[in-house]
Scaffold this motif. Sequence first.
Motif, PDB file in Angstrom:
ATOM      1  N   TYR A   5      36.401  36.944  35.434  1.00  0.00           N
ATOM      2  CA  TYR A   5      37.011  37.581  36.603  1.00  0.00           C
ATOM      3  C   TYR A   5      38.534  37.617  36.464  1.00  0.00           C
ATOM      4  O   TYR A   5      39.162  38.643  36.737  1.00  0.00           O
ATOM      5  N   GLU A   6      39.119  36.517  36.044  1.00  0.00           N
ATOM      6  CA  GLU A   6      40.580  36.450  35.881  1.00  0.00           C
ATOM      7  C   GLU A   6      41.065  37.456  34.837  1.00  0.00           C
ATOM      8  O   GLU A   6      42.066  38.146  35.036  1.00  0.00           O
ATOM      9  N   THR A   7      40.365  37.542  33.721  1.00  0.00           N
ATOM     10  CA  THR A   7      40.728  38.492  32.664  1.00  0.00           C
ATOM     11  C   THR A   7      40.598  39.918  33.165  1.00  0.00           C
ATOM     12  O   THR A   7      41.463  40.762  32.923  1.00  0.00           O
ATOM     13  N   LEU A   8      39.515  40.185  33.884  1.00  0.00           N
ATOM     14  CA  LEU A   8      39.283  41.513  34.443  1.00  0.00           C
ATOM     15  C   LEU A   8      40.384  41.890  35.434  1.00  0.00           C
ATOM     16  O   LEU A   8      40.870  43.023  35.420  1.00  0.00           O
ATOM     17  N   LEU A   9      40.801  40.958  36.273  1.00  0.00           N
ATOM     18  CA  LEU A   9      41.895  41.240  37.215  1.00  0.00           C
ATOM     19  C   LEU A   9      43.157  41.651  36.454  1.00  0.00           C
ATOM     20  O   LEU A   9      43.870  42.562  36.888  1.00  0.00           O
ATOM     21  N   GLY A  10      43.423  41.010  35.337  1.00  0.00           N
ATOM     22  CA  GLY A  10      44.581  41.373  34.524  1.00  0.00           C
ATOM     23  C   GLY A  10      44.484  42.800  34.010  1.00  0.00           C
ATOM     24  O   GLY A  10      45.466  43.549  34.043  1.00  0.00           O
ATOM     25  N   ILE A  11      43.307  43.178  33.553  1.00  0.00           N
ATOM     26  CA  ILE A  11      43.084  44.549  33.059  1.00  0.00           C
ATOM     27  C   ILE A  11      43.332  45.552  34.186  1.00  0.00           C
ATOM     28  O   ILE A  11      44.011  46.571  34.007  1.00  0.00           O
ATOM     29  N   LEU A  12      42.771  45.278  35.360  1.00  0.00           N
ATOM     30  CA  LEU A  12      42.904  46.195  36.494  1.00  0.00           C
ATOM     31  C   LEU A  12      44.346  46.279  36.983  1.00  0.00           C
ATOM     32  O   LEU A  12      44.837  47.362  37.293  1.00  0.00           O
TER      33      LEU A  12
END
Length: 79
Positions: A5-12
């Motif tokens: 989730y944390e990595t995905l938030l960075g991408i978004l």
Amino acid sequence: MSETYETLLGILKDLHEDVDFDTCETLIDDKILDSFDIITVITEISNEFDVAIPADKIIPENFNSAKALAALIDSLEED
């Protein structure tokens, strides 16, 4: 929060730093993410998590929120 989730938030956030992806659940419905953004997200997910998102999983429900996307990634990693 999970590492996925944390990595995905960075991408978004790299796409739209002005959006609160942590609480927004209408990314597609409100046209916050457009088709180019979706392609970018799919590519980044593929590169970061080494999973391929099948065409039948590219539906609004899976892309309307960061939580839904993280759940999709988790389910693909399990397969």
